[in-house]
Design an enzyme around this catalytic site. Structure first.
Site, PDB file in Angstrom:
ATOM      1  N   ARG A  53      -9.152  -1.935   4.037  1.00 33.65           N
ATOM      2  CA  ARG A  53      -8.620  -1.239   2.863  1.00 33.65           C
ATOM      3  C   ARG A  53      -7.101  -1.134   2.943  1.00 33.65           C
ATOM      4  O   ARG A  53      -6.407  -1.237   1.935  1.00 33.65           O
ATOM      5  CB  ARG A  53      -9.277   0.136   2.733  1.00 33.65           C
ATOM      6  N   LYS A  85      -5.025   2.818  -1.563  1.00 36.18           N
ATOM      7  CA  LYS A  85      -4.657   4.139  -1.036  1.00 36.18           C
ATOM      8  C   LYS A  85      -3.142   4.212  -0.860  1.00 36.18           C
ATOM      9  O   LYS A  85      -2.623   4.115   0.261  1.00 36.18           O
ATOM     10  CB  LYS A  85      -5.404   4.370   0.289  1.00 36.18           C
ATOM     11  N   GLU A 137     -12.476   9.921 -10.267  1.00 32.07           N
ATOM     12  CA  GLU A 137     -12.324  10.383  -8.887  1.00 32.07           C
ATOM     13  C   GLU A 137     -12.518  11.897  -8.820  1.00 32.07           C
ATOM     14  O   GLU A 137     -12.400  12.594  -9.834  1.00 32.07           O
ATOM     15  CB  GLU A 137     -10.913   9.982  -8.440  1.00 32.07           C
TER      16      GLU A 137
HETATM   17  N1  PLP Z   1     -10.919   9.040  -2.976  1.00 32.40           N
HETATM   18  C1  PLP Z   1      -9.668   9.374  -2.647  1.00 32.40           C
HETATM   19  C2  PLP Z   1      -8.665   9.515  -3.717  1.00 32.40           C
HETATM   20  C3  PLP Z   1      -9.340   9.589  -1.300  1.00 32.40           C
HETATM   21  O1  PLP Z   1      -8.102   9.953  -0.957  1.00 32.40           O
HETATM   22  C4  PLP Z   1     -10.331   9.440  -0.323  1.00 32.40           C
HETATM   23  C5  PLP Z   1     -10.001   9.606   1.083  1.00 32.40           C
HETATM   24  O2  PLP Z   1      -9.720   8.682   1.767  1.00 32.40           O
HETATM   25  C6  PLP Z   1     -11.620   9.097  -0.719  1.00 32.40           C
HETATM   26  C7  PLP Z   1     -11.881   8.904  -2.047  1.00 32.40           C
HETATM   27  C8  PLP Z   1     -12.714   8.942   0.278  1.00 32.40           C
HETATM   28  O3  PLP Z   1     -12.628   7.734   0.975  1.00 32.40           O
HETATM   29  P1  PLP Z   1     -13.205   7.607   2.445  1.00 32.40           P
HETATM   30  O4  PLP Z   1     -14.632   7.969   2.378  1.00 32.40           O
HETATM   31  O5  PLP Z   1     -13.010   6.172   2.782  1.00 32.40           O
HETATM   32  O6  PLP Z   1     -12.428   8.526   3.287  1.00 32.40           O
HETATM   33  C1  COI Z   2      -9.401  11.232   3.686  1.00 31.78           C
HETATM   34  O1  COI Z   2     -10.493  11.618   3.285  1.00 31.78           O
HETATM   35  O2  COI Z   2      -9.232  10.681   4.767  1.00 31.78           O
HETATM   36  C2  COI Z   2      -8.213  11.395   2.889  1.00 31.78           C
HETATM   37  O3  COI Z   2      -7.327  10.628   3.092  1.00 31.78           O
HETATM   38  C3  COI Z   2      -8.105  12.471   1.967  1.00 31.78           C
HETATM   39  C4  COI Z   2      -6.752  12.992   1.992  1.00 31.78           C
HETATM   40  C5  COI Z   2      -5.835  12.480   1.015  1.00 31.78           C
HETATM   41  C6  COI Z   2      -6.502  14.291   2.570  1.00 31.78           C
END
Ligand code: PLP
Ligand code: COI
Length: 340
Positions: free
Chosen positions: A80, A183, A219
């Site tokens: 990612r 991200k 989101e």
């Molecule tokens: N959506 C957003 C905007 C996020 O910042 C995050 C965190 O990383 C997620 C979703 C969840 O992603 P993940 O499960 O890969 O941490």
């Molecule tokens: C995560 O879930 O790892 C995130 O990055 C969320 C965050 C922006 C605090």
């Protein structure tokens, strides 16, 4: 092990001993360096500061029941971060460098990995920024990749307890063909005012709608949205949401339970039909949602009427943690057990 109030850790920055850094110059990555400073020194015209050339990741190291330390699906974070880099024209961090950096930083900060049973984990924050100077709107020629760590508790202070969410109408997080699927810092800057509004009104976070039609769930603050309807797990499909690794994993876990999983546009009218809804992400883990209040008309969708998280959310939450903390076999091959 350092002495911290492990059971009550917030999701925040706690200084640990070391971070690791690697510089990209003249078209190639240098050697991985170790630093004990939590500051960086960059050019005032760096593209990360002016034009938002920055991307980050979030993953955790878990101390298991057997005392061993585990990483969860880190390859997905590496991929990612590469996709984020391509999206805003930054140098990509090779998977091997990403891996080496996270292994090193965990090893160097072992005494900050929370003890098993506290529910806390060591959060890893890989960060990639444009460091070279530009005044015109152009990508940098130089980059810094670093990883720092912080021991953390759950993102929502409630932990695995139902929270209230605001369905946000007055702000968009990401444009339909924008950067919501990667991200990058700009998405988070764009979310700050709406999150403040939600918090000021007493909500744990806000749910964004698709920016074009304002009809579909996008989101869920810094997490993905999911709903359970009968024997089906439903999660939005949209170009403007981040492909969550937690969500991807929950889809497999519900299938293991015999449920169906659908990734498709989720219309707001469907909110009244869900038996359970939740937010999921590395930081949030699973945050069950008790209510969603529509900002435009105060319509309130309610869940968890008995005050408790729903049965399906509870099962997949327990199953996910059991894999991450090594209490159950890692049948999907998601975990790397560290050896140091
Ligand atoms: N959506 C957003 C905007 C996020 O910042 C995050 C965190 O990383 C997620 C979703 C969840 O992603 P993940 O499960 O890969 O941490
Ligand atoms: C995560 O879930 O790892 C995130 O990055 C969320 C965050 C922006 C605090």
């Amino acid at each position: 092990m350092v002495n911290l109030d492990w059971k009550n850790l917030p999701f925040g920055y706690e200084k640990t001993n070391y971070n690791v850094r690697c510089y990209y110059k003249n078209g190639s990555w240098g050697k991985l360096e170790i630093s004990s400073s939590d500051h960086i020194n960059i050019h005032m015209a760096a593209t990360s500061l002016h034009y938002g050339q920055e991307a980050f990741e979030g993953l955790k190291a878990y101390r298991g029941k057997d005392g061993k330390v585990r990483l969860f699906r880190w390859e997905e974070n590496a991929k990612r971060m590469q996709s984020s880099a391509r999206g805003i024209l930054m140098a990509e961090v090779p998977t091997e460098l990403f891996h080496k950096a996270i292994l090193k930083v965990v090893e160097l900060n072992q005494e900050f990995i929370p003890p098993y049973g506290t529910g806390a984990a060591l959060y890893l924050r890989p960060l990639l920024i444009g460091t070279g100077p530009q005044v015109g709107v152009k990508p940098s020629n130089e980059y810094l990749f670093m990883v720092f760590t912080s021991p953390v508790g759950p993102y929502f202070k409630e932990g695995f307890k139902p929270v209230d969410m605001l369905l946000c109408r007055s702000f968009d997080r990401a444009a339909p063909l924008g950067t919501g699927h990667i991200k990058v810092g700009g998405n988070y800057a764009a979310s700050l005012a709406s999150l403040k509004k939600g918090h000021d009104l007493g909500y744990a976070s806000v749910i964004y709608l698709d920016a074009k039609e304002k009809q579909y769930i996008d989101e869920c603050g810094p997490a993905n949205f999911f709903g359970i309807k009968g024997d089906t797990y439903v999660t939005p499909k949209s170009h403007s949401i981040l492909p969550s690794i937690t969500n991807m994993s929950l889809i497999e876990l519900v299938k293991d339970l015999g449920f169906k999983a659908e990734r498709r546009p989720v219309h707001i009218d469907e909110l009244k039909a869900f038996d359970e809804v939740g937010a999921c992400g590395t930081a949030a883990i699973i945050s069950p949602i008790r209510s969603i209040t529509d900002e435009s008309n105060d319509i309130r969708y309610e869940y968890c009427k008995d005050g408790k998280p729903g049965p399906v959310s509870t099962k997949i939450y327990e199953r996910l943690l059991a894999i991450q903390f090594g209490e159950e076999p890692d049948v999907h091959g998601w975990v790397e057990v560290l050896d140091f």
